[in-house]
Design a protein around this motif. Structure first.
Motif, PDB file in Angstrom:
ATOM      1  N   PHE A 156       0.798  -1.223   0.000  1.00  0.00           N
ATOM      2  CA  PHE A 156       0.000   0.000   0.000  1.00  0.00           C
ATOM      3  C   PHE A 156       0.837   1.282   0.000  1.00  0.00           C
ATOM      4  O   PHE A 156       0.260   2.374   0.002  1.00  0.00           O
ATOM      5  N   LEU A 157       2.162   1.182  -0.033  1.00  0.00           N
ATOM      6  CA  LEU A 157       2.973   2.400  -0.099  1.00  0.00           C
ATOM      7  C   LEU A 157       2.704   3.157  -1.394  1.00  0.00           C
ATOM      8  O   LEU A 157       2.556   4.381  -1.404  1.00  0.00           O
ATOM      9  N   SER A 158       2.661   2.432  -2.503  1.00  0.00           N
ATOM     10  CA  SER A 158       2.581   3.088  -3.805  1.00  0.00           C
ATOM     11  C   SER A 158       1.767   2.232  -4.763  1.00  0.00           C
ATOM     12  O   SER A 158       1.607   1.019  -4.562  1.00  0.00           O
ATOM     13  N   THR A 159       1.269   2.861  -5.827  1.00  0.00           N
ATOM     14  CA  THR A 159       0.544   2.124  -6.867  1.00  0.00           C
ATOM     15  C   THR A 159       1.454   1.770  -8.035  1.00  0.00           C
ATOM     16  O   THR A 159       0.973   1.300  -9.073  1.00  0.00           O
ATOM     17  N   ARG A 160       2.744   1.983  -7.873  1.00  0.00           N
ATOM     18  CA  ARG A 160       3.699   1.661  -8.939  1.00  0.00           C
ATOM     19  C   ARG A 160       4.455   0.373  -8.592  1.00  0.00           C
ATOM     20  O   ARG A 160       4.691   0.070  -7.435  1.00  0.00           O
ATOM     21  N   TYR A 161       4.848  -0.361  -9.637  1.00  0.00           N
ATOM     22  CA  TYR A 161       5.491  -1.660  -9.442  1.00  0.00           C
ATOM     23  C   TYR A 161       6.916  -1.545  -8.896  1.00  0.00           C
ATOM     24  O   TYR A 161       7.343  -2.377  -8.100  1.00  0.00           O
ATOM     25  N   LYS A 162       7.658  -0.519  -9.330  1.00  0.00           N
ATOM     26  CA  LYS A 162       9.067  -0.433  -8.960  1.00  0.00           C
ATOM     27  C   LYS A 162       9.282  -0.323  -7.447  1.00  0.00           C
ATOM     28  O   LYS A 162      10.106  -1.057  -6.882  1.00  0.00           O
ATOM     29  N   PRO A 163       8.577   0.576  -6.733  1.00  0.00           N
ATOM     30  CA  PRO A 163       8.759   0.627  -5.270  1.00  0.00           C
ATOM     31  C   PRO A 163       8.413  -0.698  -4.599  1.00  0.00           C
ATOM     32  O   PRO A 163       9.098  -1.127  -3.662  1.00  0.00           O
ATOM     33  N   LEU A 164       7.353  -1.361  -5.077  1.00  0.00           N
ATOM     34  CA  LEU A 164       6.980  -2.649  -4.495  1.00  0.00           C
ATOM     35  C   LEU A 164       8.067  -3.681  -4.745  1.00  0.00           C
ATOM     36  O   LEU A 164       8.411  -4.464  -3.849  1.00  0.00           O
ATOM     37  N   LEU A 165       8.649  -3.675  -5.957  1.00  0.00           N
ATOM     38  CA  LEU A 165       9.701  -4.636  -6.291  1.00  0.00           C
ATOM     39  C   LEU A 165      10.918  -4.452  -5.398  1.00  0.00           C
ATOM     40  O   LEU A 165      11.494  -5.427  -4.900  1.00  0.00           O
ATOM     41  N   TRP A 166      11.324  -3.214  -5.174  1.00  0.00           N
ATOM     42  CA  TRP A 166      12.466  -2.945  -4.301  1.00  0.00           C
ATOM     43  C   TRP A 166      12.209  -3.463  -2.881  1.00  0.00           C
ATOM     44  O   TRP A 166      13.081  -4.080  -2.261  1.00  0.00           O
ATOM     45  N   GLN A 167      11.032  -3.220  -2.383  1.00  0.00           N
ATOM     46  CA  GLN A 167      10.716  -3.629  -1.008  1.00  0.00           C
ATOM     47  C   GLN A 167      10.630  -5.156  -0.876  1.00  0.00           C
ATOM     48  O   GLN A 167      11.185  -5.741   0.059  1.00  0.00           O
ATOM     49  N   ILE A 168       9.926  -5.787  -1.812  1.00  0.00           N
ATOM     50  CA  ILE A 168       9.776  -7.241  -1.750  1.00  0.00           C
ATOM     51  C   ILE A 168      11.135  -7.923  -1.883  1.00  0.00           C
ATOM     52  O   ILE A 168      11.421  -8.919  -1.204  1.00  0.00           O
ATOM     53  N   THR A 169      12.006  -7.374  -2.749  1.00  0.00           N
ATOM     54  CA  THR A 169      13.348  -7.943  -2.908  1.00  0.00           C
ATOM     55  C   THR A 169      14.143  -7.843  -1.615  1.00  0.00           C
ATOM     56  O   THR A 169      14.778  -8.815  -1.181  1.00  0.00           O
ATOM     57  N   ALA A 170      14.120  -6.664  -0.991  1.00  0.00           N
ATOM     58  CA  ALA A 170      14.853  -6.475   0.271  1.00  0.00           C
ATOM     59  C   ALA A 170      14.317  -7.407   1.351  1.00  0.00           C
ATOM     60  O   ALA A 170      15.092  -8.029   2.100  1.00  0.00           O
TER      61      ALA A 170
END
Length: 335
Positions: A180-194
């Protein structure tokens, strides 16, 4: 045949369906369970002796397809002063195997939960995890039924998945907090990877015995991590800060210890430690991706481009997640 069963028996006696709850406090029979937990070991042993005929009828033991009758030979219960910890009991159950029998199978009622089954005293022993209500299938009495690496890998994938969906509500809420931080894929990808890299590291190190922290420390911190990411969603304005992936990485280390504690309850087979560990971790990842995929399907496909998405979905959802996390912090540290 002798079965040595290591399990808390209060849940059995209270009649709790261990497949229906992940926390005995959530069961409608929690009061009966807590009353049993407060009894001294000798009293529990007596109560279990009375309960045994019912439990015996729900064992499934066979030899070459013929049913065997389980007999309770002994019960030993350890005194545990900490009411927050499960009190282990050691049951010795025997069954007479007919002469000449070649194979046996083992199973019990679904309500008793899953079972880690290990054969002892033979070469290439059978070792496996049985889902609640499942039977082992034929096990050669002379050994030789050792499960291979690939089968072990596939057996542990659903164990990891099940720990996220449906049993891992705290991990689900954390992943939703990232979503729910953002509606864009890139921020979610960074977080899920970390998050994935971090919990993989501590899951492996803890399973190997290099790191160990008590649940009384890990569980409240996991709850606090849920509060943090949810509250930051409100402050961040939908943007991924430079340090948020690092914070998520740190929280992922904690969640990895939580995963390891669950995996420790099942145990890892010595002959296939690495495949089991990898299978469990992949199951966890599949569970997380399922949560993200469902959330994206429900939210992003029809509302992410709407001007009201942040005010109408992100903020209320984050507030709800933070409230649940805050309750868990209090519950896991005070109650």
């Amino acid at each position: 045949m002798t079965l040595t069963v290591n399990a808390p028996v209060e849940g059995f006696i209270a009649g709790i369906d261990l497949t229906a709850v992940t926390d005995t406090n959530a069961s409608p029979l929690a009061q009966s369970y807590d009353a049993l937990r407060a009894l001294p070991p000798k009293d529990i042993e007596a109560r279990f002796q009375t309960f045994w005929p019912e439990m015996a009828s729900r064992f499934r033991l066979t030899a070459d397809g013929a049913a065997l009758r389980p007999v309770l030979a002994k019960i030993e219960i350890t005194d545990m002063p900490d009411m927050e910890q499960a009190r282990p009991a050691l049951l010795t159950v025997t069954a007479v195997v007919p002469p000449g029998a070649q194979r046996v199978s083992v199973g019990w009622d679904k309500a008793f939960g899953g079972m880690v089954l290990r054969q002892l005293g033979v070469e290439e022993p059978y070792t496996g995890f049985l889902e609640a209500g499942a039977d082992s299938g034929p096990i050669a009495l002379r050994g030789g039924g050792q499960v291979g690496a690939w089968q072990t890998f596939f057996d542990y994938v659903p164990v990891g998945f099940d720990h996220i969906v449906p049993k891992g509500l705290d991990h689900i809420l954390f992943v939703l907090g990232l979503f729910f931080l953002s509606t864009r894929y890139k921020p979610l990808l960074w977080q899920i990877t970390a998050f994935t890299v971090a919990h993989t590291v501590t899951l492996a190190l803890s399973s190997l015995g290099y790191i160990k922290l008590p649940g009384s420390i890990v569980e409240p911190l996991i709850a606090a991590s849920i509060v943090f990411v949810a509250v930051e969603n409100i402050w961040a304005g939908g943007e991924l800060s430079r340090w948020r992936p690092l914070v998520v990485f740190g929280f992922g280390l904690l969640h990895g210890l939580g995963f390891a504690s669950v995996l420790g309850e099942f145990g890892l087979p010595e002959n296939a430690f690495v495949p089991a560990l990898i299978g469990f971790n992949i199951g966890v990842e599949l569970g997380q991706l399922t949560v993200v995929a469902v959330a994206a399907l429900l939210c992003w496909t029809w509302a992410s481009r709407q001007s009201w998405y942040r005010a109408g979905i992100t903020i209320p959802a984050s507030l709800a997640i933070a409230a649940v996390g805050a309750f868990w912090v209090v519950e896991r540290t005070v109650l």
